[in-house]
Design an enzyme around this catalytic site. Sequence first.
Site, PDB file in Angstrom:
ATOM      1  N   CYS A   1       0.830  -1.206   0.000  1.00 27.39           N
ATOM      2  CA  CYS A   1       0.000   0.000   0.000  1.00 27.39           C
ATOM      3  C   CYS A   1       0.867   1.260   0.000  1.00 27.39           C
ATOM      4  O   CYS A   1       1.430   1.623  -1.023  1.00 27.39           O
ATOM      5  CB  CYS A   1      -0.987  -0.048   1.155  1.00 27.39           C
ATOM      6  SG  CYS A   1      -2.368   1.111   0.960  1.00 27.39           S
TER       7      CYS A   1
ATOM      8  N   HIS B   1      -3.689  -5.211   0.627  1.00 28.01           N
ATOM      9  CA  HIS B   1      -3.130  -5.557   1.939  1.00 28.01           C
ATOM     10  C   HIS B   1      -3.076  -7.076   2.119  1.00 28.01           C
ATOM     11  O   HIS B   1      -3.905  -7.665   2.819  1.00 28.01           O
ATOM     12  CB  HIS B   1      -3.959  -4.910   3.056  1.00 28.01           C
ATOM     13  CG  HIS B   1      -3.705  -3.463   3.220  1.00 28.01           C
ATOM     14  ND1 HIS B   1      -2.789  -2.957   4.117  1.00 28.01           N
ATOM     15  CD2 HIS B   1      -4.221  -2.391   2.567  1.00 28.01           C
ATOM     16  CE1 HIS B   1      -2.757  -1.630   4.031  1.00 28.01           C
ATOM     17  NE2 HIS B   1      -3.618  -1.274   3.097  1.00 28.01           N
TER      18      HIS B   1
ATOM     19  N   GLU C   1      -1.126  -8.678   3.959  1.00 28.10           N
ATOM     20  CA  GLU C   1      -0.765  -9.050   5.329  1.00 28.10           C
ATOM     21  C   GLU C   1      -1.983  -9.394   6.175  1.00 28.10           C
ATOM     22  O   GLU C   1      -1.853 -10.072   7.200  1.00 28.10           O
ATOM     23  CB  GLU C   1       0.029  -7.908   5.987  1.00 28.10           C
ATOM     24  CG  GLU C   1      -0.788  -6.770   6.556  1.00 28.10           C
ATOM     25  CD  GLU C   1      -1.376  -5.811   5.515  1.00 28.10           C
ATOM     26  OE1 GLU C   1      -2.144  -4.893   5.900  1.00 28.10           O
ATOM     27  OE2 GLU C   1      -1.051  -5.953   4.328  1.00 28.10           O
TER      28      GLU C   1
END
Length: 247
Positions: free
Chosen positions: A111, A219, A221
């Site tokens: 990001c 994202h 993660e």
Amino acid sequence: MKPVVAIMCDTTTSGPHRYHQVGDKYIQALIRCSDVTPVLIPALEEPISAAAILDLADGVLFTGGYSNIQRHHYGDIPAPEGEHEDPARDRNTLPLVRAVLEAGLPMLGICRGLQELNVSLGGTLYPRVHEIDGRMDHRENKNDPVEVQYGPAHSVTVKAGGALHRITGEQEFMVNTVHGQAIRDLAPGLTVEALAPDSTIEAVSVDDATNFALAVQWHPEWKAWENPQSTKIFEAFGNAVRATQRA
């Protein structure tokens, strides 16, 4: 010992106190999917030298964050008053991106990290991509539960034979979308690895990188261990870091 991945902190203020912080989701993804030791680097007013960080780390993760890169870094007019910026992070991360690439260490950008990679190499951003005709609103609804905010939002089309395709084995998959800025002019030396349906750049790689150098706009993660594409991205990053680890 497990290899070390450095993560540059954001800065924030709570009451009279200043804090350096990194979201737990990035740390957990590195531990659970990359199998590395994360080390947090404070974003100091007088930055820790890139050389010192590179002596410590076997790889670097450039995370997302709620702040935006200050617009003067890519030649735009100043942001309206009240926009959330983090000048200390900019001052630390933008030179560090270039140093990591020059040193040949693995890097993963997420990001804001993708935007930092693009700006550090001479690219520009849309400060508010949702205001561009024909573009989607890529921001999350902050009133939704966090699981909805980070849930699948749109597909990405992956460049055939590119770095992301080799990592995931897929040319299309769903991703979340939690960002207000996006790449406008792609920096020299970067290759587009994935696009959103509205042509927003969703992933890039570094053309002449001597090691793993990938950045994504979404994202991965977020609960990476539950998403096959995210797991593969963090595993590939971890494998590159292990291969670079110094004795």
